[in-house]
Structures are given as structure tokens and as C-alpha cells.
Design an enzyme around this catalytic site. Structure first.
Site: not given
Length: 440
Positions: A197, A219, A261, A303, A313, A317, A321, A324, A328, A341
């Protein structure tokens, strides 16, 4: 605007030449040679009250008692991610894996698990283990070497990390170390968030993509066959150690991929940085040390500033993206790992810019400048020919930014350096962009 749409406006006025002069004085090794053009300012401000004071850059770490001799080496630049009790430093500089105190100060227990891949392990695993253990005999280090590639960012591969951790009897005071690019960072971080955990973890990114983006902000996660990064958690590291020397072994294609990026930050919130990139993109591709160090530092500042204000997010935030959602979809539809990517994000960025232009939100010059810089960076500006409109739509329908059935997008709006995150747009513009870039 639709009732359930979120709209954020980000501007990029950059102020205070004193800020950059101060930063350069603190980080002497970052001062560029005369052939590299640098902007006159580096602090950030925005219409959403973004404050650069939240992304502090310090001259170097505070002195530790009984530090090893290599602590006397040139101190790194440090960008702080300000998250209250969970704040952490991003160390940036050359040869940082030789400064063992930087890693050792963030290892709290006696057991460490280094997670890396088949490509990176022969290059940097021994050096990392040495940095973790030299003068520190109470720490034992285990390692797990995963196959390399986006297609292995899945549950089966993740289980190999858990298997090694359990077999090694790692306890809750153990530290996981991610040594590699974005895939390794995401997987190791998610394993650390889940094992017992939650255990400590450290990011040592070895690609431009990871150094300027994915290693910062917490992330973590893995892919599902129906969508990228759909399984994961927000989980912050103890520190991020960016040793720019690791880029010396990075393949040219991955170097270019990471620049997607870097370019993103300039487009959405830092116009001066974008203009600097236009002047220095060839220097970045040529791996000029001063240019790379500056680009990494400025990207991390951007960032860190956003993450400090919107860790999970909820709105701001999401603007990170840009491109993206389309990108994606390319990665998922074309096959994980077929394109890197950053390559998919580059094509996705062109599509987002095209849609922004169709909506009348940006002028022709921004469209032209985006296409030009991506081509100069040797990045694709159109998706693979196999992508169809229906593929884009079906994959984008399960994107993480869908809320109450509404697909929200990051689009450019206004002068360079401004963007919105919104679902309040003409659907005809989206359809027109998809038709222009893919088969019906």
C-alpha cells in the site's frame, strides 16, 4: 459553454530578467556558450495566477554531515516541486550518478529495489548500485530487469516487479528506484504506490522524454489494451535525479521523441521558451550540453509549477496534455511501441493545432511555426496511414479526459503560449480535423 465543460485559459507572459541571471549565477555549468541563444527572462506568470516562486531553483543541496568526497563536485541545479509535506527536489546536472549523497539522502530503509530494463541495465545499473551503496554498507540493493518497450507496460510485466519485491522480502521502509525512461518510471512508480500500500520511490530518468516530463509530477500507471495509461495512481517520488550524461547513450530517434514534450511547454504556457527552441532546435538535436541543460531545467520549472497547483489534474494540469488525446489514440490504434510516445504526441499536436485554427482560435502563423519546428525536430506531423476516423473516435471515447460522456480537449487559443482545456467546441471542427488527417 456546456454546463459540464471545464475551460481554463493559460497565458505565458514571461517576466523579470533578474530571475534568469540569478539562476545562471547559481548554476554556472548551465550558462550557454555564445552560439546558443537564450531568452532574457525565465520566470513565469499566467492569467491563472501561476507563480514561479512555487518552482524554486536553488544553487545546490544543503550540506550533509560526513558526506563522501564526491559531494564537493559541482552542485546540481534544483527545481522544487512544492506539494507541502510531499514536496521533493528535481536534481539536474551532469555526472549526478557520481554524487552518491544525492541518492542516499532519500533512501530511508535498508533495502532498495532498482527497476530497469534490458537496454538501460548494461549502461547504468552498476553505477546506480554503486551510488546507493558506497560508504553505506547497511543498504542492500536488489534489481529487476524488465523487457524494453511500451508494449510491455502491462499487468503481466508489472507482476515481475512485485514478484521480485516479495521474494526479496522488501518491507514498508524499502525504496524502489526507477532507472530508465517513461515506461520504467510509470511502472516502477505504480508498483511503489501499490506494494504494501505504498513504499518510497526515486526517479532516475534516462531519456529526454522522462527527464522533462514523465518523471515529474507523480503520474504512474500501465496501459490497457483498450487505452493508454487507464490503470494507475498519482504517487509522488522522494526525488528525481536527472543526470544529463545519460543522454549520451540515447538513440537519435528517442532524442527527437523527447523534444515533442519540450515543444509542448512553449506552446501552452511559455512563449519565450518556444521562441528559444526555434533558435536552438538543431543544437538540441546535436546534444549541445548547455542547450540540453537549459531545455530540461526550463521544462521542469514549467511542469513543477503546474503540478504544485493541480497535483491530480482537476483542470490546470490537463493542459500539459496538448496533443496527447490524439497521440494516445495513435499509440493504441497503431500498436503500443510502433511509434514512440513523442512521435505520436507530435502528430497529435499538429492535429490539435489544426482544430484550433478551424475554430478560429489561432492565426495562420502559429500553425506554420508548429509544423516547422516539429519537422526540424525530425518528428512526424501526420498520423500513420492506417489510422481511420472511426479508430480515432472509438479510442478517444475512453480517454481519461472524458467527463459525463463529453470529450474535453486541450486546444490553443489566442497568442502563442495560450491554451484552453474545454469541452465547449464545435464538434464539426473535430470531425473536419479527423477527416483531414485520417481515412474515413
Amino acid at each position: 459553454m456546456a454546463a459540464n465543460a471545464v475551460s481554463l485559459s493559460i497565458s505565458s507572459s514571461v517576466a523579470s530578467s533578474k530571475s534568469l541571471h540569478s539562476l545562471q549565477a547559481q548554476a554556472r555549468f548551465l550558462i550557454p556558450p555564445p552560439t546558443i541563444s537564450f531568452p532574457k527572462s525565465s520566470s513565469l506568470s499566467s492569467s491563472t495566477t501561476v507563480s514561479i516562486s512555487r518552482s524554486r531553483v536553488r544553487a545546490g543541496p544543503s550540506q550533509l554531515v560526513n558526506e563522501p568526497a564526491n559531494a564537493m563536485a559541482t552542485p546540481p541545479t534544483i527545481v522544487e516541486v512544492d506539494l507541502g509535506s510531499r514536496s521533493y527536489p528535481i536534481y539536474i546536472g551532469a555526472g549526478l550518478l557520481d554524487q552518491s549523497h544525492l541518492l542516499q539522502r532519500h533512501v530511508h530503509g535498508k533495502k532498495v529495489l532498482v527497476v530497469t530494463n534490458e537496454r538501460v541495465a548494461p549502461l547504468y545499473l552498476d553505477k546506480t548500485v554503486h551510488a546507493l551503496t558506497i560508504g553505506n554498507p547497511n543498504v542492500t540493493v536488489e534489481s529487476v530487469i524488465l523487457p524494453d518497450g511500451e508494449k510491455y507496460k502491462d499487468m503481466d510485466t508489472l507482476m515481475k516487479v512485485f514478484d521480485k519485491a516479495i521474494e526479496s522480502r522488501l518491507d514498508r521502509r524499502s525504496t524502489f528506484v526507477a532507472l530508465g525512461g517513461g515506461v520504467i518510471g510509470d511502472m516502477c512508480g505504480y508498483a511503489a504506490a501499490s506494494y504494501l500500500r505504498g513504499v518510497n520511490f526515486i526517479q532516475i530518468p534516462t531519456t529526454v522524454m522522462a527527464q522533462v516530463d514523465s518523471s515529474v509530477g507523480g503520474k504512474t500507471g500501465i496501459n490497457h489494451r483498450l487505452g493508454k495509461n487507464l490503470i494507475g495512481a498519482f504517487y509522488q517520488p522522494q526525488c528525481v535525479l536527472v543526470d544529463t550524461d545519460t543522454l549520451n547513450t540515447l538513440p537519435d530517434r528517442e532524442m527527437a521523441s523527447g523534444l515533442a514534450e519540450v515543444i509542448k511547454y512553449g506552446l501552452i504556457r511559455d512563449a519565450d521558451f518556444f521562441e528559444w527552441q526555434e533558435k536552438n532546435i538543431e543544437a538540441l538535436l546535436a546534444r549541445d550540453p548547455a542547450a540540453l541543460a537549459y531545455a530540461i531545467k526550463r521544462s521542469c520549472e514549467n511542469k513543477a509549477d503546474v503540478v504544485s497547483q493541480d497535483e491530480k489534474e482537476s483542470g490546470l494540469r490537463a493542459t500539459l496534455n496538448l496533443g496527447h488525446t490524439f497521440g494516445h489514440a495513435i499509440e493504441t490504434g497503431f500498436g503500443y511501441g510502433e511509434w514512440l510516445h513523442g512521435e505520436a504526441v507530435a502528430a497529435g499536436t499538429v492535429m490539435a493545432v489544426d482544430m484550433s485554427h478551424r475554430l478560429g482560435w489561432i492565426d495562420d502563423s502559429i500553425v506554420e511555426r508548429v509544423n516547422n519546428i516539429l519537422k526540424r525536430a525530425k518528428l512526424p506531423t501526420t498520423p500513420p496511414e492506417s489510422m481511420t476516423v472511426s479508430m480515432f473516435k472509438s479510442i478517444m471515447a475512453v480517454d481519461k479526459k472524458v467527463a459525463d460522456g463529453l470529450l474535453r480537449l486541450i486546444l490553443l487559443k489566442g497568442p502563442l503560449g495560450n491554451c484552453v482545456f474545454t469541452g465547449d467546441y464545435d464538434r464539426e471542427a473535430l470531425d473536419a480535423t479527423l477527416r483531414a488527417f485520417s481515412k474515413s
